[in-house]
Design a protein around this motif. Structure first.
Motif, mmCIF file in Angstrom:
data_model
loop_
_atom_site.group_PDB
_atom_site.id
_atom_site.type_symbol
_atom_site.label_atom_id
_atom_site.label_comp_id
_atom_site.label_asym_id
_atom_site.label_seq_id
_atom_site.Cartn_x
_atom_site.Cartn_y
_atom_site.Cartn_z
ATOM 1 N N LYS A 35 0.924 -1.393 0.102
ATOM 2 C CA LYS A 35 -0.123 0.017 -0.182
ATOM 3 C C LYS A 35 0.864 1.107 -0.161
ATOM 4 C CE LYS A 35 -4.444 -1.525 1.864
ATOM 5 N NZ LYS A 35 -5.246 -1.516 0.910
ATOM 6 N N GLN A 36 2.215 0.973 0.435
ATOM 7 C CA GLN A 36 3.203 2.046 0.251
ATOM 8 C C GLN A 36 2.493 3.407 1.139
ATOM 9 O OE1 GLN A 36 5.744 2.149 -3.025
ATOM 10 N NE2 GLN A 36 4.600 0.543 -3.981
ATOM 11 N N LEU A 37 1.985 3.402 2.202
ATOM 12 C CA LEU A 37 1.551 4.530 2.824
ATOM 13 C C LEU A 37 2.533 5.286 3.259
ATOM 14 C CD1 LEU A 37 -1.752 2.933 4.359
ATOM 15 C CD2 LEU A 37 -1.646 4.270 2.477
ATOM 16 N N SER A 38 2.762 6.652 2.955
ATOM 17 C CA SER A 38 3.516 7.604 3.606
ATOM 18 C C SER A 38 2.918 8.378 4.794
ATOM 19 C CB SER A 38 3.888 8.628 2.448
ATOM 20 O OG SER A 38 2.853 9.095 1.787
ATOM 21 N N ILE A 39 1.741 8.421 4.870
ATOM 22 C CA ILE A 39 0.872 9.193 5.756
ATOM 23 C C ILE A 39 -0.297 8.391 6.299
ATOM 24 C CG2 ILE A 39 -0.506 10.524 4.200
ATOM 25 C CD1 ILE A 39 0.176 13.166 5.912
ATOM 26 N N LEU A 40 -0.657 8.345 7.360
ATOM 27 C CA LEU A 40 -1.875 7.824 8.149
ATOM 28 C C LEU A 40 -2.733 8.854 8.384
ATOM 29 C CD1 LEU A 40 0.001 4.804 9.901
ATOM 30 C CD2 LEU A 40 -1.012 4.672 7.528
ATOM 31 N N GLU A 41 -4.139 8.432 8.152
ATOM 32 C CA GLU A 41 -5.265 9.457 8.728
ATOM 33 C C GLU A 41 -6.180 8.666 9.554
ATOM 34 O OE1 GLU A 41 -7.201 11.375 5.605
ATOM 35 O OE2 GLU A 41 -8.633 12.396 6.992
#
Lengths: 230, 243, 256
Positions: free
Chosen positions: B64-70
């Motif tokens: 998912k290569q998430l660089s930020i999480l909300e």
């Protein structure tokens, strides 16, 4: 007699076992054709200092026929009139560095085949060349087809990346183009390099170009089968 | 007679088992009901909450290569949380690399507090690296500060690299175990997840932090941070800085 | 009688046991700030993208929220806080915020935005060679911008939206775009100052924002102070564009 047969059978069995336990499936089918270092318009230049033997002018399109392997540079208006409106070529390498690869289709405005009898088409498949074994449906060609491929800005619709920070064309790996040739036969194409000698990595932006290296296979029996042995 | 038995039965029920209505233990008012990561395609990622360990564990697959999480956080009525729901968890790669500590404090309607520790767990395959040097062949590279332009490249082969250079970082580690600033990562083999190419170049001022930090010579082990994984090569390379 | 009582009691017990207090609905994520603009037309002038941009490099990306008319930090590219990004060479690739689109800067995030460019060949012939895909006159008459923009009074029926970028028109590719990139200065042969120039064309784009609202958008220039006839001495990295957004969720783009 019996012993000999047994030995033969045994050796055949041993020979058929893969040596290093490699699980790669053997590819079956007819062979592909690889064209290496097809010289395109090396007389044109895009830079201001054109260099030896180069002119600062638009690149001449280079047409190519899959069946005859003939290529032709379209230099003049007369050339355009004589050599483009037919099915003697399947793809053309056009524009800057001959890097925009288009198919031969009479309905594609602005491409060399416009107004001619060509029925070519192209669709982008995100799979390595040897994993493409069948051409998609005509509906897919219609909905997801492109006239050609060139610079990929990151959107997936090209065959190379080009960064103006290093001026190098980097071919995109594991992407294959399934085509209809000018006459409507199915084919698959991998565009491999634009630099002379097909080097794996280029860091010198003055490396000789364009010399196109590509690999393709045409299914002449009219079917959609595209599996090849290499 | 019928009635006698039924009366007996019911009396028995009531007599032998004293049915007490015990209300369930009140849920603490200072707990997190749910913690969901919503900046994704499709279904949000549901984090695992442990009220015993007081942890919030977010699991997600590396691709998912998430660089930020909300996060969207649900709480019992009247409770508040700090940082508030929706506060972005920035720079996930740095958080993984540095094992950044984030604490969420829930204050219940009754004023009671509870602190949860955030744990980020990215599900990612092993990072495998092929050595660049060997015990009897320490590879050497040089930067020449006297030349107008000087550079060198090192290619590390292996598996488990990501296609996104922003989620990878390679640093030299000196003999004292100190990390120097990172190398530039090459873009000519983008998408090739079996190798990464490190560049170090000296051209115009200001020079890169790595070039500035390098001493005249040294042995460095290369440490590769790849999203949630890290690995250091066993054998060092030598980097010379010629002045 | 007694049995009935038992059942009633049992029932009551069961009802008392069932948990009735559902969890409080989670707060709306605070990231966006919540200061959306009103329906209307907005002009963004000399937005500083990357003033170190030259043709010798990819510019720093600029993420923009049309709903709030403001720049969003690049670190938030995997959130729903922006609608379009000006990306790549000269910030010329306008990608919508779409998390499902591979190759998009928003990939992996929740974004649902889409984009389309309106191709009106009858209008284009006034300034553009529709066979060879390049402008026939530079500067393109200024009046054509207002004309093209005013013509779009609603989202055209059947307009095909895409999740990829709208960028340089037919540049080593087959897509219609908003800007013509004259790689070697072919429009002005012999003038070395005219190579690597991007000429904006009066093309209207429609953006479906992440939240699903429609906006029409037109680029005016990528050079500082929008010169009518730019050349290499002009500074790229300053984006001027206008857009009109319809906040009621309809396709009506008849916005003064």
């Amino acid at each position: 007699m019996k012993l000999r047969i047994w030995i033969l059978a045994a050796s055949a069995l041993l020979a058929s076992c893969s040596k290093d336990g490699d699980e790669k499936p053997t590819l079956t089918g007819p062979p592909s054709t690889t064209i290496s270092d097809l010289q395109a318009d090396t007389g044109a230049s895009v830079g201001d200092d054109a260099g030896e033997g180069k002119e600062k002018r638009p690149f001449y399109s280079l047409t190519f026929s899959f069946s005859t392997k003939q290529s032709r540079l379209i230099k003049t208006k007369a050339d355009s009139l004589q050599y483009l409106k037919n099915t003697d070529w399947d793809i053309a390498f056009t524009q800057e560095y001959n890097s925009y690869v288009v198919v031969n289709n009479g309905t594609y405005t602005g491409t060399p085949g416009a107004g001619g009898p060509g029925k070519g088409a192209m669709i982008i498949i995100e799979k390595p060349y040897d994993q493409v074994t069948e051409a998609p449906s005509d509906e897919d060609f219609e909905n997801k087809g492109v006239h050609g491929v060139g610079w990929d800005s990151g959107n997936g619709y090209g065959w190379f990346f080009y960064s103006l920070s290093n001026h190098i064309c980097v071919p995109i790996k594991n992407r294959t183009f399934v085509l209809r040739t000018a006459e409507g036969k199915y084919a698959k194409l991998a565009l491999l390099n634009i630099y002379k000698g097909n080097p794996p990595v280029v860091t010198d932006l003055f490396w000789p170009a364009p010399y196109l290296t590509f690999k393709y296979f045409v299914q002449t029996d009219g079917s959609r089968r595209l599996n090849t042995s290499n | 007679m019928k009635y006698f038995y039924s009366i007996l039965l019911s009396c028995g029920l009531f007599a032998c088992t004293k049915t007490e209505t015990i209300a369930p233990k009140a849920e603490p008012g200072n707990r997190i009901e749910s913690f969901r990561i919503v900046n994704v395609q499709g279904e949000p990622l549901e984090a695992a909450i442990s009220d015993k360990e007081n942890t919030i564990t977010v699991y997600w697959p590396f691709y998912k290569q998430l660089s930020i999480l909300e996060p969207a956080i649900a709480l019992p009525a009247g409770a508040t949380i700090s940082p508030a729901s929706g506060t972005l968890i920035e720079n996930v790669f740095e958080a993984l690399r540095t094992e950044r500590k984030t604490t969420y404090t829930v204050t219940g309607a009754d004023g009671s507090r509870r602190e949860y520790k955030l744990q980020l767990k990215v599900l990612q395959p092993e990072l495998v690296l092929k050595e660049v040097s060997s015990p009897d062949d320490i590879k050497a590279f040089s930067i020449n500060m006297k030349e107008q332009y000087s550079s060198f490249s090192v290619t590390i082969q292996g598996s488990g690299f990501l296609e996104n250079n922003d989620l990878m970082r390679v640093v030299p580690v000196d003999a004292d175990g100190k990390e120097l600033p990172p190398f530039m990562l090459g873009i000519t083999n983008l998408g090739d997840i079996t190798r990464i190419t490190l560049h170090c170049e000296k051209y115009q001022e200001p020079y890169s932090p790595l070039v500035q930090a390098l001493p005249a010579t040294g042995l460095y082990r290369l440490r590769v941070y790849c999203y949630g994984r890290v690995k250091t090569l066993q054998f060092p390379i030598r980097i010379n800085k010629l002045q | 009688m007694k049995i009935k009582l038992t059942s009633i009691l049992a029932l009551a017990f069961l009802m008392a046991c069932s948990k009735d207090d559902a969890p409080v609905k989670p707060d709306e994520p605070a990231g966006g700030g919540g200061n959306t603009v009103k329906t209307g037309t907005y002009r963004v002038v000399n937005l500083v993208a990357d003033t170190s941009a030259t043709s010798a490099g990819d510019a720093v990306s600029l993420y923009y929220s049309l709903e709030e008319n403001k720049v969003v930090p690049a670190s938030q590219r995997q959130t729903g806080n922006w609608d379009i990004v000006f990306y790549g060479i000269y910030n010329s690739s306008i990608y919508p915020n779409n998390g499902a689109a591979q190759g998009s800067p928003g990939y992996g995030g929740p974004g649902k935005a889409e984009i389309a460019v309106i191709v009106d060949r009858k209008f284009d012939v006034q300034y553009y060679d529709t066979t060879n895909f390049r402008p026939t006159q530079i500067p393109v008459p200024a009046a054509l911008w207002n004309e093209a923009y005013a013509k779009v009074t609603q989202v055209p029926a059947g307009l095909k939206f895409v999740t990829r970028d709208i960028g340089l028109d037919h540049f080593l590719g087959g897509f219609d775009g908003w800007g013509y990139y004259d790689f070697y200065g072919r429009l002005f042969p012999g003038d070395p100052q005219k190579s690597h120039v991007v000429y904006t064309m009066p093309r209207v784009m429609i953006v479906k924002t992440h939240k699903g609202r429609y906006a029409k958008l037109m680029m005016e220039s990528i050079y500082k102070d929008s010169p009518a006839n730019p050349n290499r001495t002009n500074k790229p990295g300053y984006i001027t564009f206008r857009y009109s957004i319809q906040m009621d969720g309809s396709v009506n783009l008849n916005i003064p």
